[in-house]
Design a protein around this motif. Structure first.
Motif, PDB file in Angstrom:
ATOM      1  N   ILE A  74      12.675 -22.238  -0.775  1.00 55.13           N
ATOM      2  CA  ILE A  74      11.304 -21.723  -0.739  1.00 55.13           C
ATOM      3  C   ILE A  74      10.360 -22.775  -0.164  1.00 55.13           C
ATOM      4  CG2 ILE A  74       9.358 -20.966  -2.155  1.00 55.13           C
ATOM      5  CD1 ILE A  74      11.425 -19.651  -4.030  1.00 55.13           C
ATOM      6  N   ALA A  75      10.529 -24.033  -0.586  1.00 59.83           N
ATOM      7  CA  ALA A  75       9.686 -25.108  -0.046  1.00 59.83           C
ATOM      8  C   ALA A  75       9.891 -25.249   1.455  1.00 59.83           C
ATOM      9  CB  ALA A  75      10.003 -26.428  -0.746  1.00 59.83           C
ATOM     10  N   PHE A  76      11.137 -25.151   1.902  1.00 61.20           N
ATOM     11  CA  PHE A  76      11.435 -25.234   3.337  1.00 61.20           C
ATOM     12  C   PHE A  76      10.723 -24.126   4.099  1.00 61.20           C
ATOM     13  CE2 PHE A  76      14.201 -23.508   6.733  1.00 61.20           C
ATOM     14  CZ  PHE A  76      14.106 -24.549   7.640  1.00 61.20           C
ATOM     15  N   VAL A  77      10.754 -22.907   3.575  1.00 61.52           N
ATOM     16  CA  VAL A  77      10.112 -21.768   4.240  1.00 61.52           C
ATOM     17  C   VAL A  77       8.591 -21.957   4.280  1.00 61.52           C
ATOM     18  CG1 VAL A  77       9.662 -19.293   4.090  1.00 61.52           C
ATOM     19  CG2 VAL A  77      11.973 -20.166   3.680  1.00 61.52           C
ATOM     20  N   ILE A  78       8.000 -22.377   3.172  1.00 60.36           N
ATOM     21  CA  ILE A  78       6.549 -22.598   3.138  1.00 60.36           C
ATOM     22  C   ILE A  78       6.144 -23.653   4.158  1.00 60.36           C
ATOM     23  CG2 ILE A  78       4.661 -23.535   1.732  1.00 60.36           C
ATOM     24  CD1 ILE A  78       5.955 -22.163  -0.686  1.00 60.36           C
ATOM     25  N   ARG A  79       6.969 -24.691   4.302  1.00 69.99           N
ATOM     26  CA  ARG A  79       6.630 -25.782   5.217  1.00 69.99           C
ATOM     27  C   ARG A  79       6.806 -25.406   6.685  1.00 69.99           C
ATOM     28  NH1 ARG A  79       9.571 -30.524   1.549  1.00 69.99           N
ATOM     29  NH2 ARG A  79       8.043 -30.402  -0.150  1.00 69.99           N
ATOM     30  N   LEU A  80       7.357 -24.229   6.957  1.00 69.42           N
ATOM     31  CA  LEU A  80       7.359 -23.746   8.337  1.00 69.42           C
ATOM     32  C   LEU A  80       5.930 -23.494   8.807  1.00 69.42           C
ATOM     33  CD1 LEU A  80      10.333 -21.196   8.224  1.00 69.42           C
ATOM     34  CD2 LEU A  80      10.354 -23.510   9.174  1.00 69.42           C
ATOM     35  N   TRP A  81       5.066 -23.098   7.859  1.00 66.06           N
ATOM     36  CA  TRP A  81       3.659 -22.817   8.178  1.00 66.06           C
ATOM     37  C   TRP A  81       2.717 -23.895   7.650  1.00 66.06           C
ATOM     38  CZ3 TRP A  81       7.165 -19.034   6.840  1.00 66.06           C
ATOM     39  CH2 TRP A  81       7.377 -18.044   7.789  1.00 66.06           C
ATOM     40  N   MET A  82       3.116 -24.543   6.542  1.00 65.54           N
ATOM     41  CA  MET A  82       2.266 -25.563   5.928  1.00 65.54           C
ATOM     42  C   MET A  82       3.070 -26.849   5.764  1.00 65.54           C
ATOM     43  SD  MET A  82      -0.845 -24.454   5.312  1.00 65.54           S
ATOM     44  CE  MET A  82      -1.366 -25.660   4.110  1.00 65.54           C
ATOM     45  N   PRO A  83       3.262 -27.601   6.849  1.00 64.46           N
ATOM     46  CA  PRO A  83       4.059 -28.837   6.755  1.00 64.46           C
ATOM     47  C   PRO A  83       3.426 -29.840   5.800  1.00 64.46           C
ATOM     48  CG  PRO A  83       3.654 -28.214   9.054  1.00 64.46           C
ATOM     49  CD  PRO A  83       2.765 -27.364   8.209  1.00 64.46           C
ATOM     50  N   ILE A  84       4.238 -30.763   5.323  1.00 61.94           N
ATOM     51  CA  ILE A  84       3.737 -31.842   4.474  1.00 61.94           C
ATOM     52  C   ILE A  84       2.629 -32.594   5.214  1.00 61.94           C
ATOM     53  CG2 ILE A  84       4.342 -34.040   3.382  1.00 61.94           C
ATOM     54  CD1 ILE A  84       7.152 -32.913   2.964  1.00 61.94           C
ATOM     55  N   GLY A  85       1.538 -32.830   4.530  1.00 67.03           N
ATOM     56  CA  GLY A  85       0.396 -33.514   5.136  1.00 67.03           C
ATOM     57  C   GLY A  85      -0.734 -32.577   5.486  1.00 67.03           C
ATOM     58  N   SER A  86      -0.422 -31.285   5.638  1.00 67.85           N
ATOM     59  CA  SER A  86      -1.480 -30.308   5.922  1.00 67.85           C
ATOM     60  C   SER A  86      -2.032 -29.769   4.609  1.00 67.85           C
ATOM     61  CB  SER A  86      -0.936 -29.165   6.778  1.00 67.85           C
ATOM     62  OG  SER A  86       0.140 -28.507   6.132  1.00 67.85           O
ATOM     63  N   GLU A  87      -3.312 -29.397   4.604  1.00 68.23           N
ATOM     64  CA  GLU A  87      -3.983 -28.975   3.383  1.00 68.23           C
ATOM     65  C   GLU A  87      -4.670 -27.630   3.561  1.00 68.23           C
ATOM     66  OE1 GLU A  87      -6.745 -31.907   2.097  1.00 68.23           O
ATOM     67  OE2 GLU A  87      -5.212 -33.374   1.515  1.00 68.23           O
ATOM     68  N   ALA A  88      -4.781 -26.928   2.456  1.00 69.83           N
ATOM     69  CA  ALA A  88      -5.609 -25.718   2.376  1.00 69.83           C
ATOM     70  C   ALA A  88      -6.392 -25.813   1.074  1.00 69.83           C
ATOM     71  CB  ALA A  88      -4.731 -24.468   2.389  1.00 69.83           C
ATOM     72  N   PHE A  89      -7.715 -25.804   1.170  1.00 77.14           N
ATOM     73  CA  PHE A  89      -8.594 -25.951   0.008  1.00 77.14           C
ATOM     74  C   PHE A  89      -8.335 -27.264  -0.735  1.00 77.14           C
ATOM     75  CE2 PHE A  89      -7.574 -21.395   0.546  1.00 77.14           C
ATOM     76  CZ  PHE A  89      -8.815 -20.949   0.950  1.00 77.14           C
ATOM     77  N   GLY A  90      -7.978 -28.305  -0.001  1.00 76.76           N
ATOM     78  CA  GLY A  90      -7.721 -29.601  -0.608  1.00 76.76           C
ATOM     79  C   GLY A  90      -6.368 -29.733  -1.267  1.00 76.76           C
ATOM     80  N   LEU A  91      -5.493 -28.749  -1.073  1.00 77.60           N
ATOM     81  CA  LEU A  91      -4.175 -28.735  -1.701  1.00 77.60           C
ATOM     82  C   LEU A  91      -3.078 -28.798  -0.638  1.00 77.60           C
ATOM     83  CD1 LEU A  91      -4.799 -25.825  -4.240  1.00 77.60           C
ATOM     84  CD2 LEU A  91      -5.146 -28.273  -4.630  1.00 77.60           C
TER      85      LEU A  91
END
Length: 354
Positions: free
Chosen positions: A170-187
């Motif tokens: 699941i983390a791998f799939v999420i990081r396809l769109w939100m790689p480590i280092g990128s943020e949304a709403f400070g998260l």
């Protein structure tokens, strides 16, 4: 198990709090990651080892914070009732979050850059996330009067394997769109799979009394896997693949998949070991540790100022960046606990108990 005082939780909380200071200090001196202020950095092998250390820390320390918070959540809710619980959380979490977001964060930016900063979460993203998770729990408890029956397989290794594989994928799939280092709403949502899963597991562990089953023999096996397999594999890939750090952050590649599953294995292994070790050897009263634990939350709130301030002072010393980093940790951590006590006391004058 009596959740009013699980003594080894105090030890783990203090350890994790110190690790937060160390983690952000290391980033200040060149380890991988983002922070308010970066000074003259260490280079070469030391920088690489610190960056590996940051990956190790990141794999478990905030997830374990979430686990402990969630483990203590149901008993707190049952004891205080819905209204009392909501009031307590708004005071304990909401007021410090607003204080940091609107005042302390901009003030810290002003101290560093000379310009009043915009409101921001900074490291208080953790408190903001706790508010979201606990609000979801309140909604769940208000809508469902009976607890959901949670079944866990007797074959612990099957459950553990499924947990690792599911959270990793699941983390791998999420990081396809939100790689480590990128943020949304400070998260940094790329890390939130484990945060969410470990928070859920904290509630399950309380309801099913899973901490009573902790076993040091299994913990020893886990820490051996961590030390002799998982950490060496990360060092090997980091040393042999020039673009490894960029690749593991996300997008479609095997390194990103490896790192996502690696994080889950590290999280399970280190968290299990720390909890089992604490339960076996540290589950008794130590007044000093209990006192530090009471101030760990205020330490977390004000530690950015302590880290930045100590780094500023260290820059004046005619020594190497590595020695400056060591001095920042040795001097800054006890200093930060002292300031945290004062900060907590001042808030207490205004009946803000944290």
């Amino acid at each position: 198990m009596d959740t009013k005082r699980i003594y080894y939780f105090d030890f783990i909380r203090v350890y994790l709090t110190i690790l937060v200071f160390y983690h952000h200090s290391a980033i200040s001196f060149g380890a991988s990651g983002g922070w308010y202020y970066i000074t003259e950095t260490v280079t070469g092998l030391i920088k690489g080892l610190l960056s590996v250390n940051m990956g190790i820390d990141q794999s478990y320390f905030m997830s374990l914070f979430f686990f402990i918070s969630a483990y203590l959540l149901p008993a707190s809710f049952d004891r205080k009732g819905m209204r009392g619980f909501i009031k307590d959380r708004l005071i304990r979490l909401g007021i410090p979050l607003a204080l940091f977001y609107f005042i302390l964060h901009p003030l810290l930016v002003f101290w560093i850059r000379g310009v009043w900063g915009k409101p921001g979460l900074g490291p208080m993203w953790f408190v903001f996330t706790l508010l979201i998770f606990e609000s979801a729990y309140v909604v769940y408890r208000s809508l469902r009067k009976r607890q959901i029956l949670i079944r866990t397989t007797q074959k612990e290794w099957i459950f553990t394997l499924l947990f690792i594989l599911l959270t990793g994928v699941i983390a791998f799939v999420i990081r396809l769109w939100m790689p480590i280092g990128s943020e949304a709403f400070g998260l940094q949502l790329g890390y939130f799979t484990l945060y969410t899963a470990m928070y859920f597991m904290g509630i399950v562990a309380y309801r099913k009394k899973l901490l009573d089953r902790l076993d040091m023999h299994k913990a020893s096996l886990w820490i051996a896997i961590v030390v002799f397999l998982l950490i060496p594999s990360l060092i090997y890939f980091g040393a042999t693949s020039p673009d490894f750090q960029d690749l593991l952050a996300g997008k479609w590649n095997l390194y990103a998949l490896y790192y996502a599953v690696w994080e889950s294995m590290m999280c399970v292994g280190i968290c299990y070991f720390l909890l089992a070790f604490g339960k076996s050897y540290l589950n008794r009263s130590f007044p000093v540790i209990q006192s530090l634990s009471k101030n760990s939350y205020s330490f977390y709130i004000i530690h950015p100022f302590a880290v930045v301030g100590c780094v500023f002072v260290a820059e004046l010393l005619p020594v190497s960046p590595l020695l400056r980093f060591i001095l920042v940790c040795i001097i800054g951590i006890p200093l930060c606990f002292a300031v945290a006590f004062v900060f907590r006391t001042i808030l207490g004058w205004f009946r803000i108990r944290i």
